[in-house]
Design a protein around this motif. Structure first.
Motif, short mmCIF file in Angstrom:
data_model
loop_
_atom_site.label_atom_id
_atom_site.label_comp_id
_atom_site.label_asym_id
_atom_site.label_seq_id
_atom_site.Cartn_x
_atom_site.Cartn_y
_atom_site.Cartn_z
N GLN A 187 12.39 -0.74 10.61
CA GLN A 187 11.31 -0.01 9.96
C GLN A 187 11.18 1.41 10.50
O GLN A 187 10.81 2.33 9.76
CB GLN A 187 9.98 -0.76 10.12
CG GLN A 187 8.85 -0.19 9.28
CD GLN A 187 9.21 -0.06 7.81
OE1 GLN A 187 9.92 -0.89 7.26
NE2 GLN A 187 8.72 0.98 7.18
N GLN B 209 10.92 4.76 8.25
CA GLN B 209 9.90 5.80 8.46
C GLN B 209 10.54 7.17 8.69
O GLN B 209 10.08 8.19 8.16
CB GLN B 209 9.02 5.44 9.66
CG GLN B 209 8.27 4.12 9.56
CD GLN B 209 7.25 4.11 8.45
OE1 GLN B 209 7.45 3.47 7.41
NE2 GLN B 209 6.16 4.82 8.63
N ALA C 204 3.71 -1.39 13.48
CA ALA C 204 3.15 -2.08 12.31
C ALA C 204 3.05 -3.58 12.60
O ALA C 204 4.01 -4.21 13.05
CB ALA C 204 4.02 -1.85 11.08
N LEU D 106 6.13 2.87 5.10
CA LEU D 106 4.71 2.54 5.27
C LEU D 106 3.91 3.83 5.46
O LEU D 106 4.20 4.61 6.37
CB LEU D 106 4.52 1.62 6.48
CG LEU D 106 5.24 0.27 6.45
CD1 LEU D 106 4.99 -0.49 7.75
CD2 LEU D 106 4.79 -0.56 5.26
N ASN E 2 -2.03 -6.43 8.76
CA ASN E 2 -1.75 -6.33 7.33
C ASN E 2 -0.61 -7.31 6.99
O ASN E 2 0.57 -6.93 7.03
CB ASN E 2 -1.37 -4.90 6.96
CG ASN E 2 -1.40 -4.66 5.46
OD1 ASN E 2 -1.17 -5.57 4.68
ND2 ASN E 2 -1.68 -3.43 5.06
N PHE F 189 -2.29 -0.55 9.32
CA PHE F 189 -1.18 -1.41 9.75
C PHE F 189 -1.19 -1.74 11.24
O PHE F 189 -0.39 -2.56 11.69
CB PHE F 189 0.16 -0.73 9.43
CG PHE F 189 0.39 -0.45 7.98
CD1 PHE F 189 0.66 -1.47 7.08
CD2 PHE F 189 0.35 0.85 7.49
CE1 PHE F 189 0.87 -1.21 5.74
CE2 PHE F 189 0.56 1.13 6.16
CZ PHE F 189 0.83 0.09 5.27
N TRP G 47 6.63 0.92 -0.67
CA TRP G 47 7.03 -0.37 -0.09
C TRP G 47 6.42 -1.55 -0.84
O TRP G 47 6.96 -2.66 -0.78
CB TRP G 47 6.61 -0.44 1.38
CG TRP G 47 5.12 -0.50 1.59
CD1 TRP G 47 4.26 0.56 1.62
CD2 TRP G 47 4.32 -1.66 1.78
NE1 TRP G 47 2.97 0.13 1.82
CE2 TRP G 47 2.98 -1.24 1.92
CE3 TRP G 47 4.59 -3.04 1.84
CZ2 TRP G 47 1.93 -2.13 2.12
CZ3 TRP G 47 3.54 -3.92 2.03
CH2 TRP G 47 2.24 -3.47 2.18
N VAL H 205 2.84 -6.74 4.82
CA VAL H 205 4.10 -6.12 5.22
C VAL H 205 5.20 -7.15 5.43
O VAL H 205 6.39 -6.80 5.46
CB VAL H 205 3.93 -5.26 6.49
CG1 VAL H 205 2.93 -4.15 6.26
CG2 VAL H 205 3.53 -6.12 7.68
N PHE I 164 -0.20 4.42 4.93
CA PHE I 164 -1.43 3.84 4.42
C PHE I 164 -2.32 4.85 3.71
O PHE I 164 -2.86 4.57 2.64
CB PHE I 164 -2.21 3.19 5.56
CG PHE I 164 -3.34 2.31 5.10
CD1 PHE I 164 -3.09 1.09 4.50
CD2 PHE I 164 -4.66 2.71 5.26
CE1 PHE I 164 -4.13 0.27 4.06
CE2 PHE I 164 -5.71 1.90 4.83
CZ PHE I 164 -5.44 0.68 4.22
#
Length: 471
Positions: free
Chosen positions: A416, A420, A389, A215, A394, A334, A206, A397, A217
């Motif tokens: 999103q 995912q 998120a 996403l 964060n 996130f 991303w 994003v 992390f």
């Protein structure tokens, strides 16, 4: 001849005296000494553009913490869960990978994961033998740390990921088959998947020009879903242990497993908070999310067990902790603390029923519940992240991903969640299919399972010729 030699020595002596005199005169006028010049040079090296000593220190500490998760963390956790005759064999599955994967990482692993390449894999020769990986930061992966530090940190992830799979094949797989399997698996599954999710231009990256912005992390797809699904495939292909499920196969030493659980929890702070690749507020946020998710999951699992069986077990609480840690991994950088608590509560209950009900329903022998904890847990974490998120945690994003030149926020929402979901499904299919093929290849070359006689004797004696306990 001797006269000329004497004159030459005399001239050299004179030049040396003159240079010393000049040096003394220069020093007397305030010129820098050799010591001061060396100190200045060292200061310049240490203060190279972009290097932050605090960030680098945290990343190195995090690297050590993640390695500690493999040994002694996972070694003790898994070792305590198997029967006494298989303790060393189970521990060796993780221990040997510290050597095997490290060598592969130097040869071509880092290059395949983080070298220049296409959307699916880095060029294995780009950083062959770590060529070009040194003290200079790579701005794509860590602008304030030497790339060598980043390389070491990521290597520890590559070590522990196949080690997780070993829990599904415990007590019945040949050691030679395990070695060959892990060499092929990290090469064909882990290294490409790490590039797709974290490498520059990776298909799911991303932040660095990917096609689908997923996403993740600290390794929900790359580490836990890939290993969890692969573990399930391994369990299905190898078949059940002799006597399973008719004969009781209790853990031989829960105390070892509890010590391992504590080490895993501590090491996971490096795993998740270290993935910030700096010592700033994002690392703090990931650290906090990691802790509170594990706490909530331990309670959730324990209360589910209490409700279902009339009493909570110590091993159940420990399993809940690990489930919470695995589930928060992709979301740790996130989500807020309340969201982390929500993820942890969901993780404990979901993984508990996956280990007790789902496993019993389909009858597979995932010896140490790798799929039920890591595969199911991180799938849940990845999908919940799609809705949770936060740009407050964060901000990147909201200001990084572009579609057709326009910024698109990746904050929690249906859009999103779909991204995912795509990442999760791809990881499951890719890891599952590749693992099946690799197992068939290994079986054709060296065979997968030990003989019934060797399995009855135990892997400690049959595969390694030694025993963990010699009372």
């Amino acid at each position: 001849m001797s006269c000329r030699r004497f004159n030459s020595r005399l001239v050299l002596l004179g030049l040396l005296l003159l240079s010393l005199a000049a040096s003394s005169a220069w020093a007397g006028t305030g010129a820098p000494t050799v010591e001061s010049r060396l100190a200045e040079l060292e200061a310049k090296v240490n203060a190279a553009p972009g290097i932050d000593n605090g960030d680098n220190a945290w990343l190195l500490v995090s690297s050590a913490l993640v390695l500690m998760m493999s040994a002694p963390g996972l070694i003790l956790f898994y070792g305590g869960l198997v029967r006494q005759k298989n303790v060393l064999g189970t521990m060796m599955h993780s221990l040997v990978l510290m050597g095997v994967v490290s060598v592969l990482w130097v040869l071509f692993g880092y290059s395949m994961a983080f070298g220049e390449g296409n959307a699916f894999c880095g060029n294995p020769f780009h950083h062959f033998l770590l060529r070009g990986v040194g003290a200079v930061p790579n701005p794509h992966y860590g602008a304030t740390v030497p790339e060598e530090s980043f390389m070491l940190f990521q290597m520890m992830f590559a070590i522990i990921t196949p080690a997780l799979i070993s829990g599904a094949v415990a007590e019945r797989m040949k050691f030679s088959a395990w070695l060959l399997f892990t060499v092929l698996w990290v090469t064909c599954v882990y290294f490409p998947l790490a590039h797709m999710v974290w490498g520059k231009g990776g298909y799911f990256n991303w932040a660095l020009g990917g096609t689908i912005p997923v996403l993740d992390f600290a390794g929900g797809t790359v580490v836990h879903i890939s290993s969890g699904v692969s573990a399930l495939v391994c369990a299905l292909v190898l078949g059940k242990r002799l006597g399973y499920p008719r004969e009781p196969m209790p853990p031989h030493n829960v105390v070892l497993s509890l010590i391992g659980t504590g080490l895993l929890w501590v090491g996971w702070f490096g795993f998740n908070a270290g993935s910030a690749v700096n010592a700033g507020k994002l690392a703090t946020s990931a650290f906090a999310a990691t802790h509170f998710s594990a706490s909530a999951a331990a309670l959730s699992w324990a209360f589910c067990e209490w409700w279902q069986k009339g009493r909570p077990s110590v091993l159940g609480a420990a399993s809940g902790m690990v489930a919470g840690l695995a589930t928060i991994t992709p979301a740790s950088g996130f989500v807020s603390i309340p969201a982390a608590l929500m993820i942890g509560l969901a993780a404990g209950a979901t993984c508990y029923f996956a280990v007790t009900r789902l496993k019993a329903r389909f009858g597979y022998d995932d010896s140490l519940d790798v799929f039920g904890v890591h595969g199911v847990g991180s799938t849940l974490g990845m999908l919940m992240l799609g809705f949770l998120a936060s740009t407050l945690i964060n901000p990147a994003v909201a200001i990084t991903w572009k579609r057709d030149g326009q910024l698109v926020s990746l904050a929690g929402g249906v859009g999103q969640f779909v991204n995912q979901f795509k990442g999760v499904v791809f990881t499951m299919l890719f890891a599952g299919a590749a693992t099946f093929v690799i197992l068939k290849v290994v079986n054709g070359l060296v065979g997968l399972r030990v003989s019934e006689e060797d399995e009855s004797v135990g892997l400690d004696l049959s595969q390694h010729g030694e025993s963990a306990y010699n009372d």
